[in-house]
Design a protein around this motif. Structure first.
Motif, PDB file in Angstrom:
ATOM      1  N   SER A  71      87.457  91.449  36.093  1.00 12.10           N
ATOM      2  CA  SER A  71      89.182  91.645  36.104  1.00 12.10           C
ATOM      3  C   SER A  71      89.166  91.525  37.667  1.00 12.10           C
ATOM      4  N   LEU A  72      90.510  91.001  37.930  1.00  4.44           N
ATOM      5  CA  LEU A  72      90.742  91.153  39.410  1.00  4.44           C
ATOM      6  C   LEU A  72      91.918  92.447  39.561  1.00  4.44           C
ATOM      7  N   GLU A  73      92.318  92.893  38.597  1.00  4.10           N
ATOM      8  CA  GLU A  73      93.113  93.938  38.529  1.00  4.10           C
ATOM      9  C   GLU A  73      92.342  95.402  39.284  1.00  4.10           C
ATOM     10  N   GLY A  74      93.197  95.937  40.087  1.00  2.78           N
ATOM     11  CA  GLY A  74      92.798  97.110  40.961  1.00  2.78           C
ATOM     12  C   GLY A  74      91.920  96.658  42.051  1.00  2.78           C
ATOM     13  N   ARG A  75      91.505  95.262  42.202  1.00  2.00           N
ATOM     14  CA  ARG A  75      90.573  94.764  43.248  1.00  2.00           C
ATOM     15  C   ARG A  75      91.530  94.547  44.344  1.00  2.00           C
ATOM     16  N   THR A  76      90.541  94.303  45.464  1.00  2.00           N
ATOM     17  CA  THR A  76      91.167  93.954  46.969  1.00  2.00           C
ATOM     18  C   THR A  76      91.073  92.649  47.100  1.00  2.00           C
ATOM     19  N   LEU A  77      92.104  92.051  47.431  1.00  2.00           N
ATOM     20  CA  LEU A  77      92.118  90.292  47.942  1.00  2.00           C
ATOM     21  C   LEU A  77      92.360  90.640  49.541  1.00  2.00           C
ATOM     22  N   GLY A  78      91.426  90.104  50.069  1.00  2.00           N
ATOM     23  CA  GLY A  78      91.275  90.025  51.527  1.00  2.00           C
ATOM     24  C   GLY A  78      91.757  88.426  51.795  1.00  2.00           C
ATOM     25  N   ILE A  79      92.832  88.254  52.490  1.00  2.00           N
ATOM     26  CA  ILE A  79      93.225  87.063  52.995  1.00  2.00           C
ATOM     27  C   ILE A  79      92.909  86.808  54.352  1.00  2.00           C
ATOM     28  N   LEU A  80      92.147  85.719  54.586  1.00  2.00           N
ATOM     29  CA  LEU A  80      91.699  85.501  56.348  1.00  2.00           C
ATOM     30  C   LEU A  80      92.747  84.230  56.460  1.00  2.00           C
ATOM     31  N   GLY A  81      93.312  84.804  57.486  1.00  2.00           N
ATOM     32  CA  GLY A  81      94.495  83.625  58.105  1.00  2.00           C
ATOM     33  C   GLY A  81      95.798  83.780  57.417  1.00  2.00           C
ATOM     34  N   MET A  82      96.701  84.461  57.712  1.00  2.00           N
ATOM     35  CA  MET A  82      97.994  85.027  57.055  1.00  2.00           C
ATOM     36  C   MET A  82      99.102  84.032  57.505  1.00  2.00           C
ATOM     37  N   GLY A  83      98.726  82.667  57.601  1.00  2.18           N
ATOM     38  CA  GLY A  83      99.839  81.761  57.866  1.00  2.18           C
ATOM     39  C   GLY A  83     100.443  81.578  56.478  1.00  2.18           C
ATOM     40  N   ARG A  84     101.359  80.477  56.595  1.00  6.05           N
ATOM     41  CA  ARG A  84     102.174  80.077  55.416  1.00  6.05           C
ATOM     42  C   ARG A  84     101.654  80.288  53.898  1.00  6.05           C
ATOM     43  N   ILE A  85     100.157  79.614  53.892  1.00  9.51           N
ATOM     44  CA  ILE A  85      99.814  79.617  52.718  1.00  9.51           C
ATOM     45  C   ILE A  85      99.312  80.927  52.310  1.00  9.51           C
ATOM     46  N   GLY A  86      98.589  81.655  53.159  1.00 10.27           N
ATOM     47  CA  GLY A  86      98.050  82.893  53.032  1.00 10.27           C
ATOM     48  C   GLY A  86      99.140  83.744  52.585  1.00 10.27           C
ATOM     49  N   ARG A  87     100.411  83.678  53.282  1.00  6.54           N
ATOM     50  CA  ARG A  87     101.576  84.655  52.703  1.00  6.54           C
ATOM     51  C   ARG A  87     102.043  84.344  51.291  1.00  6.54           C
TER      52      ARG A  87
ATOM     53  N   ARG B 267     102.214  86.943  47.957  1.00  6.16           N
ATOM     54  CA  ARG B 267     103.531  87.115  46.996  1.00  6.16           C
ATOM     55  C   ARG B 267     102.973  86.615  45.583  1.00  6.16           C
ATOM     56  N   MET B 268     102.276  85.816  45.561  1.00  2.00           N
ATOM     57  CA  MET B 268     101.987  85.243  44.211  1.00  2.00           C
ATOM     58  C   MET B 268     101.021  86.300  43.433  1.00  2.00           C
ATOM     59  N   VAL B 269     100.241  87.081  44.033  1.00  3.73           N
ATOM     60  CA  VAL B 269      99.376  87.784  43.282  1.00  3.73           C
ATOM     61  C   VAL B 269      99.904  89.111  43.003  1.00  3.73           C
ATOM     62  N   ASP B 270     101.280  89.387  43.162  1.00  3.47           N
ATOM     63  CA  ASP B 270     101.972  90.590  42.811  1.00  3.47           C
ATOM     64  C   ASP B 270     101.806  91.037  41.593  1.00  3.47           C
ATOM     65  N   GLY B 271     101.498  90.148  40.605  1.00  2.00           N
ATOM     66  CA  GLY B 271     101.545  90.624  39.243  1.00  2.00           C
ATOM     67  C   GLY B 271      99.975  90.872  38.693  1.00  2.00           C
ATOM     68  N   LEU B 272      99.122  90.840  39.633  1.00  2.00           N
ATOM     69  CA  LEU B 272      97.861  91.045  39.378  1.00  2.00           C
ATOM     70  C   LEU B 272      97.396  92.603  39.683  1.00  2.00           C
ATOM     71  N   SER B 273      98.179  93.234  40.201  1.00  2.00           N
ATOM     72  CA  SER B 273      97.971  94.537  40.642  1.00  2.00           C
ATOM     73  C   SER B 273      96.507  94.942  41.636  1.00  2.00           C
TER      74      SER B 273
ATOM     75  N   LEU C 291      91.507  79.275  41.533  1.00  2.00           N
ATOM     76  CA  LEU C 291      89.851  79.493  41.739  1.00  2.00           C
ATOM     77  C   LEU C 291      89.621  80.901  41.623  1.00  2.00           C
ATOM     78  N   MET C 292      90.220  81.874  42.356  1.00  2.00           N
ATOM     79  CA  MET C 292      90.165  83.220  42.193  1.00  2.00           C
ATOM     80  C   MET C 292      89.892  83.856  40.733  1.00  2.00           C
ATOM     81  N   LEU C 293      90.917  83.408  39.855  1.00  2.00           N
ATOM     82  CA  LEU C 293      90.786  83.521  38.484  1.00  2.00           C
ATOM     83  C   LEU C 293      89.802  82.790  37.620  1.00  2.00           C
ATOM     84  N   MET C 294      89.496  81.676  38.034  1.00  3.71           N
ATOM     85  CA  MET C 294      88.619  80.771  37.399  1.00  3.71           C
ATOM     86  C   MET C 294      87.109  81.618  37.711  1.00  3.71           C
ATOM     87  N   ALA C 295      86.867  81.898  39.054  1.00  7.77           N
ATOM     88  CA  ALA C 295      85.566  82.305  39.572  1.00  7.77           C
ATOM     89  C   ALA C 295      85.284  83.814  38.872  1.00  7.77           C
ATOM     90  N   ALA C 296      86.335  84.754  38.812  1.00  7.52           N
ATOM     91  CA  ALA C 296      86.342  85.917  38.213  1.00  7.52           C
ATOM     92  C   ALA C 296      86.139  85.906  36.781  1.00  7.52           C
TER      93      ALA C 296
END
Ligand code: DGY
Length: 319
Positions: free
Chosen positions: A144-160, A164-170, A112-117
C-alpha cells in the motif's frame, strides 16, 4: 497574405482546424522517426514551424533553416529536442506549452505509482493470458502507498500537481530542488536540501526533471544505492535522466522493488532489460495524452507563434 506554418505531426482536430484556417499550412504528418530532409524541404518561405518532442531540431538543422523563419513552436513543455543556444544564435524564437499539461502528467505519475505498488500491470497480463487461478489470501500481494513517503524530485508545475493529487493517499510528501519553494506553493511537502537525506527517505521516488546534459543519468548506480531499500521509482520527465542499466540491475536484485516508466531515452525504443520484468510498468509516453490537454497544448503553442509573428514576447517564449 497568410503566414506559412509547417506542422511536423498530426495534431488534434481542433488544432488542425485552427492551423488550416489561419495559416498557409503544410502538414507533414510524420509518423515514427523525424525526417529532417522532408522537414527542410517543406520550410521554403515558412514563417513558423510547429514541432514535437519526437523531432530533433539540432544546431546543424537550425543552421540550414531559411531566413524567413521566425519562430519554432514546440508541442511540449520539454525542449531538450531543440538546441536553444543555436536557435538564439540564429535569432529564432522558441515557444512551448507550460502549465496546460501539468495535471495530466501528474495523473500518469500517480497511475504508475499505484500500478507499480499494487502489481496492476502484472495482474492485468495474467488475466489476459487466462492464467488467473482464483482468489487466495496470499495471491499477488503488493504494497500500500498509505503512510509511505513520496519523494518528488523536481518540484516544478508537474511535481506540485502530483503533491496536491496524492492528498487522499495519506502519504508523506517530500521534495528535492535546488531551492525551496515559497510555503504557499509547496502544498505541505517538506523540503530536503540534501540529496542523501532525500534519497534515504523515499519509499517512492517520482522524477520530474527536464532532459539534457545537466540531468543525464541523474539516477545512476550511486544514487540508487542511497535510495531506501525496496523503493519504487517512477519517471514521467525524460528517459535520459535514468541510467537504465543501473536501474535494471537494481530491479533484478530487488534493491528497487518496482518501477513505473512513461519516458525513455531513445523513444520509441525501450531497453530490453525492462521488457521481461514483471515489476516494471511501461507506458508509451502518455503523460500529456488526454484530448483536453493535447488540444490545450496546441492552442498555447499557436498563441505563442502568433504573438511572436505579431512582434510580441508571449509568456511561453523561451528564446
Ligand atoms: C512534454 O510536453 O515535454 C511532454 O513530455 C509531452 O508529453
Amino acid at each position: 497574405m497568410k503566414r506559412r506554418l509547417v506542422v511536423t505531426r498530426t495534431m488534434p482536430p481542433t488544432v488542425t482546424a485552427r492551423v488550416a484556417a489561419a495559416y498557409d499550412a503544410r502538414f507533414l504528418d510524420m509518423v515514427g522517426g523525424f525526417d529532417a530532409e522532408i522537414f527542410l524541404a517543406a520550410l521554403d518561405g515558412a514563417d513558423a514551424v510547429l514541432v514535437t518532442p519526437a523531432d530533433r531540431i539540432d544546431a546543424a538543422l537550425i543552421a540550414l533553416m531559411p531566413v524567413s523563419l521566425k519562430v519554432i513552436g514546440t508541442f511540449s513543455v520539454g525542449t531538450d529536442h531543440i538546441d536553444l543556444d543555436a536557435a538564439r544564435a540564429s535569432l529564432l524564437a522558441v515557444v512551448n506549452t507550460p502549465d496546460v499539461l501539468s495535471f495530466a502528467t501528474a495523473e500518469i505519475a500517480l497511475t504508475l505509482m499505484l500500478m507499480a505498488a499494487r502489481r496492476a500491470g502484472e495482474g492485468e497480463r495474467l488475466v489476459r493470458a487466462l492464467a488467473w487461478r482464483g482468489w487466495t489470501p496470499d495471491f499477488m500481494l503488493g504494497s500500500s502507498l498509505e503512510g509511505r513517503t513520496l519523494g518528488i524530485l523536481g518540484m516544478g508545475r508537474i511535481g506540485r500537481a502530483l503533491a496536491r493529487m496524492v492528498d487522499g493517499l495519506s502519504m508523506r510528501v517530500i521534495y528535492h530542488n535546488r531551492t525551496p519553494l515559497p510555503a504557499d506553493q509547496a502544498h505541505g511537502a517538506a523540503y530536503y536540501a540534501g540529496e542523501d537525506e532525500f534519497l534515504a527517505a523515499c519509499d517512492v521516488l517520482s522524477i520530474h526533471l527536464p532532459g539534457g546534459a545537466a540531468t543525464r543519468h541523474w539516477l545512476n548506480a550511486d544514487r540508487i544505492a542511497r535510495l531506501r531499500p525496496g523503493a519504487i521509482v517512477v519517471n514521467t520527465g525524460r528517459g535520459s535522466t535514468i541510467d537504465d542499466e543501473a536501474l535494471i540491475a537494481a530491479l533484478r536484485s530487488g534493491r528497487v522493488a518496482a518501477a513505473g516508466l512513461d519516458v525513455f531515452a531513445a523513444e520509441p525504443a525501450v531497453p530490453a532489460g525492462y521488457l521481461d520484468m514483471e515489476t516494471v510498468v511501461l507506458l508509451p509516453h502518455l503523460g500529456s495524452a488526454t484530448h483536453e490537454t493535447r488540444a490545450a497544448m496546441g492552442m498555447l503553442a499557436l498563441d505563442g507563434i502568433d504573438a511572436v509573428l505579431d512582434g510580441d514576447h508571449p509568456a511561453n517564449q523561451l528564446v
